[in-house]
Design a protein around this motif. Structure first.
Motif, short mmCIF file in Angstrom:
data_model
loop_
_atom_site.label_atom_id
_atom_site.label_comp_id
_atom_site.label_asym_id
_atom_site.label_seq_id
_atom_site.Cartn_x
_atom_site.Cartn_y
_atom_site.Cartn_z
N LYS A 99 0.89 -1.17 0.17
CA LYS A 99 0.14 -0.03 0.10
C LYS A 99 0.89 1.33 -0.02
O LYS A 99 1.88 1.22 0.63
CB LYS A 99 -0.78 0.09 1.30
N LEU A 100 0.37 2.06 -0.66
CA LEU A 100 1.00 3.48 -0.86
C LEU A 100 0.11 4.65 0.01
O LEU A 100 -0.99 4.76 -0.30
CB LEU A 100 1.26 4.00 -2.35
N HIS A 101 0.76 5.05 0.90
CA HIS A 101 0.05 6.25 2.10
C HIS A 101 0.64 7.59 1.40
O HIS A 101 1.79 7.97 1.26
CB HIS A 101 0.60 6.03 3.26
N THR A 102 -0.64 8.45 1.00
CA THR A 102 -0.10 9.56 0.77
C THR A 102 -0.53 10.91 1.70
O THR A 102 -1.73 10.64 2.44
CB THR A 102 -0.92 10.17 -0.56
N ARG A 131 0.55 14.97 3.81
CA ARG A 131 1.23 16.27 3.54
C ARG A 131 2.55 16.14 4.47
O ARG A 131 2.60 15.78 5.65
CB ARG A 131 0.53 17.40 4.02
N ASP A 132 3.76 16.50 3.86
CA ASP A 132 4.98 16.70 4.51
C ASP A 132 4.97 18.06 5.15
O ASP A 132 5.50 19.05 4.87
CB ASP A 132 6.07 16.51 3.65
N LEU A 145 3.04 17.38 -0.58
CA LEU A 145 2.41 15.96 -0.61
C LEU A 145 3.30 15.14 -1.06
O LEU A 145 4.11 15.02 -2.20
CB LEU A 145 1.42 16.09 -2.03
N VAL A 146 3.47 14.12 -0.22
CA VAL A 146 4.34 13.20 -0.24
C VAL A 146 3.71 11.71 -0.26
O VAL A 146 2.73 11.52 0.67
CB VAL A 146 5.34 13.16 1.00
N THR A 147 4.14 10.84 -1.04
CA THR A 147 3.81 9.36 -1.09
C THR A 147 4.91 8.51 -0.40
O THR A 147 5.93 8.63 -1.02
CB THR A 147 3.19 8.95 -2.53
N ARG A 148 4.46 7.84 0.37
CA ARG A 148 5.44 6.68 0.98
C ARG A 148 4.69 5.37 1.09
O ARG A 148 3.63 5.00 1.32
CB ARG A 148 5.84 7.37 2.58
N GLU A 206 4.11 1.54 2.67
CA GLU A 206 4.02 1.30 4.03
C GLU A 206 5.23 0.51 4.62
O GLU A 206 6.03 -0.09 3.83
CB GLU A 206 2.80 0.28 4.09
#
Length: 509
Positions: A342-345, A347-348, A425-428, A430
């Motif tokens: 899963k990719l979590h989006t 705010r940084d 907006l950052v996507t990391r 899991e």
């Protein structure tokens, strides 16, 4: 226990635009917390609640009347409910020896109100109670889908989760109108997904209907699964059978399902594979065939290639399954492992004056904020270096601004911004990935090619009498054909140019 419901069309297949009474809905409490509920119409007191059926959650109480006839995906606020006579029973004690009653007040059995004036509010019960919104929280009402049902169903065995189920249905080409055999129904996760995949609308005469023939060996799981399918209105698509497929095979009522897709979730799939054949399986060593045995009936479609998938958690099972597939004539054998991530989006968020929230980088976001923080530190240092008392012995007044902000200087204008809009907006991915659920083995069993099929193919596509094949045509004839094509193309170009010149002359004249 939910009542057995009769549906003409399953809510899993055609939920409609709004929620309906006596139908299944899924309540989303949080991102990964779902609760399935059978919605009921308010018909008097239910379980002590004068509002009718009520579901209680950590976010408040929700009467079913607030969840009915609303669009799917609606947000519903909690309501203040009246418990009525719930938990209170009529108390009457007679002292037979003394011949008198107790002094406790006796309530009427038909009384549904309580001490807060519920009787006046409800009257004789003909008028509906006016619900009051509670500030405790809200939920979302979602239609039942195989994906949501997988996350909320009662686990009785290992579950085939959505990443595996979607890939399996794609590889075995389960589509509207297909016939699928499933062995090992378990908790019914894959059963619901496959039922939606093969469903092709209401029955029409002369139209092949999509069907799922599911088999379950465990009797208790079979009865629970049978009731769930009936409650969900999937009886017309799924046929569930209680059987040991290792010994009993895959026929239903002595007839062939004519399946073109197979899914085996069994501990020993290699023992069931000989029964998934178009020919009678060979007897094992030590077995004796019965005299006058019945003709062999194959559970597979006779005019189609059959695609198969096995679901095995151990590599030793995969080895034996692949060996059996090769021995029985299956081709295109392949093993696949699905690793879902899963990719979590988010705010940084960066800043020195942000609240101490999870995921916030407490560093200066720009030079101006860093200078402001240094200035504050120097001012605080000078303040601490000053004498504690003045010349007249009185304590100097404290700065109200620092007392109010607990030593922190708020950012100018930052309080007016919404915190969820501040930052990049950052996507990391899991941090923990489930690297293994089970190994998926895929294979194809080609259709049997008979002499009749060969004759039909030869009549439709004759070999040796083709006119426009490179091996038959000579080089000279090929050059002549290309020359004629080029001349025809040039002639068409000249005619178009001539027509254009004529039109221009007419316009100018």
């Amino acid at each position: 226990m939910a009542p057995t419901l009769q549906h003409t069309v399953s809510p899993f297949l055609e939920p409609g635009p709004r929620t309906k009474p006596n139908s299944l809905a899924v309540l989303q409490l949080s991102r990964d917390n779902f609760v399935p509920v059978y919605l009921q119409e308010a018909s008097g007191e239910h379980d002590g609640y004068v509002e009718g059926a009520v579901i209680n959650t950590r976010y408040g109480s929700f009467p079913h009347s607030t969840l009915l006839n609303v669009p799917w995906g609606s947000q519903v606020r909690a309501s203040k409910v009246d418990t009525g006579s719930r938990g209170r029973k009529r108390k009457r004690q007679l002292d037979e020896e003394a011949g008198c009653e107790t002094s406790e007040p006796i309530e009427d059995e038909n009384e549904k109100g309580n001490s807060n004036g519920a009787d006046k509010e409800h009257g004789d019960g003909d008028e509906a109670k006016q619900l009051v919104t509670d500030a405790s929280g809200f939920i979302h009402v979602l239609p039942p889908t195989p994906e949501i049902w997988t996350t909320s169903l009662p686990h009785r065995t290992q579950v085939v989760y959505t990443p595996d189920a979607s890939y399996i249905l794609h590889r075995i080409r389960a589509r509207p109108g297909s016939t699928l055999i499933e062995a090992g129904a378990g908790s019914g996760s894959f059963t619901h997904a496959s039922a939606r995949a093969v469903y092709n609308g209401s029955p029409v005469e002369g139209k092949r209907q999509g069907r799922v023939f599911s088999f379950e060996f465990h009797e208790e799981r079979y009865h629970k699964m049978k009731k769930e399918l009936s409650d969900h209105g999937l009886d017309g698509v799924v046929t569930l059978t209680h059987r040991d497929v290792y010994a009993g095979g895959f026929l239903v009522g002595g007839k062939s399902p004519e399946a073109d897709a197979v899914f085996l979730d069994l501990p020993a799939p290699w023992e069931a594979l000989p029964l998934l054949s178009r020919q009678r399986p060979q007897l094992k060593e030590g077995e004796v065939g019965e005299a006058g045995a019945k003709p062999w009936v194959s559970p597979l479609h006779p005019k189609k290639s059959v695609l198969l998938c096995t679901f095995s958690p151990c590599i030793e099972q995969v080895t034996r399954t692949v060996s059996a597939l090769r021995h029985l004539g299956w081709v295109d054998i392949e093993m696949v492992e699905i690793a879902n991530r899963k990719l979590h989006t988010a705010r940084d968020r960066v800043g020195l004056y942000l609240p101490v929230d999870r995921g916030v980088n407490n560093s200066a976001k720009d030079v101006e904020e860093a200078i402001t923080k240094l200035t504050e530190i120097e001012e605080r240092f000078r303040e601490n270096a000053r004498p504690k008392q003045s010349a007249d012995g009185t304590e100097p007044a404290k700065q109200e601004s620092k007392a109010a902000t607990n030593g922190k200087t708020p950012m100018n204008g930052a309080a007016l911004k919404y915190p969820w809009l501040d930052g990049r907006l950052v996507t990391r991915g899991e941090p923990e990935i489930k690297t293994h659920t089970s190994y998926l083995v895929f294979a194809v069993l080609p259709m049997v090619w008979t002499e009749e099929d060969e004759a039909v193919a030869m009549a439709k596509y004759p070999l040796g009498r083709e006119r426009f094949v490179v091996s038959v045509m000579g080089k000279a004839s090929m050059k002549e054909e290309r020359r004629e094509a080029m001349q025809q193309k040039q002639g068409n170009r000249k005619s178009r140019r001539k027509d254009r010149d004529e039109k221009l002359a007419e316009v100018e004249g």
